[in-house]
Design an enzyme around this catalytic site. Structure first.
Site, PDB file in Angstrom:
ATOM      1  N   ASP A   1      12.286   5.176  -6.970  1.00  0.00           N
ATOM      2  CA  ASP A   1      10.872   4.995  -6.640  1.00  0.00           C
ATOM      3  C   ASP A   1      10.711   5.601  -7.622  1.00  0.00           C
ATOM      4  OD1 ASP A   1       8.603   4.693  -5.823  1.00  0.00           O
ATOM      5  OD2 ASP A   1       9.501   4.264  -3.371  1.00  0.00           O
TER       6      ASP A   1
ATOM      7  N   TYR B   1      -6.252  -2.656 -10.685  1.00  0.00           N
ATOM      8  CA  TYR B   1      -5.490  -2.125 -12.226  1.00  0.00           C
ATOM      9  C   TYR B   1      -6.240  -1.820 -13.052  1.00  0.00           C
ATOM     10  CZ  TYR B   1      -1.786  -3.681 -15.834  1.00  0.00           C
ATOM     11  OH  TYR B   1      -0.848  -3.972 -16.501  1.00  0.00           O
TER      12      TYR B   1
END
Length: 262
Positions: free
Chosen positions: A64, A157
């Site tokens: 992760d 984004y």
């Protein structure tokens, strides 16, 4: 020109699919030992198995990229097994589309944690091992054309990918000042056929219940008239990792079929 990165060790995050997979396979095919990391374990192991079957060298680690302790473990593991790290491809990322008015703070923070914090952590913990080898290195941060220009319904984004762009330039100057031989560049893909379109599709095709038609989008928006594939990005990443780009740092490699020029 087989063997362009022979004897080198590369770490590719988000390497289980899409652009990350393409980069891992390309670097391995050119002689690098590739450490593939992701949270998609089955797909990650599949990528490594394919690389080995083709005669390359690779291993998979679950990671992760938002977890600093895991970054430390991954880099320490590379140091223990290989004693060096030559290339870091910060590729792991997600795309969450939708109006800025509707985006939750939780989704904003999640996207930022993966797309921007992950790049920061990878860079922070990889540079010391690159420096220890004494041979320099190459860090390639995967941004996007969304890091160069704004797109409606992709504010979050765009913010992360724009951040990656300038973070790259700042670290490139820091490494240049240190004279450590580490080059840092960003790559900006355009309309590439990858799984990310499953999550950002709503942003470009509101109301649709299916991913956008990339062929139709490319025919309309891309000067070359066609979509790209992960291998197109991987070719650029390979060049930035190889000695062929020894005089390139702090730069943006845009691979978009001319999309940002129009």
């Amino acid at each position: 020109m087989a063997g362009r990165v022979s004897g080198k060790v590369a770490l590719v995050t988000g390497g289980a699919s899409g652009i990350g997979r393409g980069c891992a396979e390309k670097l391995a095919a050119e002689g690098a030992f590739v450490v593939v990391t992701d949270i998609q374990d089955a797909l990650g192991e599949e990528v490594v198995a394919g690389i080995r079957k083709a005669g390359g060298q690779a291993e998979y680690r679950r990671q992760d990229v938002t977890d600093e302790d895991v970054w430390i473990e991954v880099v320490e593991g590379i140091k223990a097994r290989h004693g060096r790290l030559d290339f870091l491809v910060n590729n792991a990322g997600i795309g969450i589309g939708g109006s800025v008015l509707d985006m939750t703070l939780a989704n904003w923070r999640r996207q930022t944690a993966i797309n921007l914090d992950g790049v920061f952590l990878g860079t922070k913990h990889s540079i010391p091992l690159m420096r220890a080898s004494g041979d320099g290195g190459s860090i390639v941060n995967i941004s996007s054309v969304a890091g160069l220009k704004g797109s409606a319904n992709l504010a979050g984004y765009c913010a992360t990918k724009g951040g990656v762009r300038l973070f790259t330039k700042a670290v490139a100057m820091e490494c240049a000042n240190a004279k450590d031989g580490i080059r840092v560049n960003s790559v900006h893909p355009g309309l590439i056929e990858t799984p990310i379109w499953l999550t950002v599709g709503e942003a470009v095709n509101p109301g649709a219940n299916a991913p956008p038609d990339l062929d139709a989008m490319s025919a309309m928006a891309v000067p070359l008239g066609v979509k790209g594939y992960p291998e197109d990005i991987a070719n650029g990443v390979l060049w930035l990792c190889s000695d062929e780009s020894r005089y390139v740092t702090g730069q943006e490699l845009v691979i978009d079929g001319g999309l940002t020029v129009r």
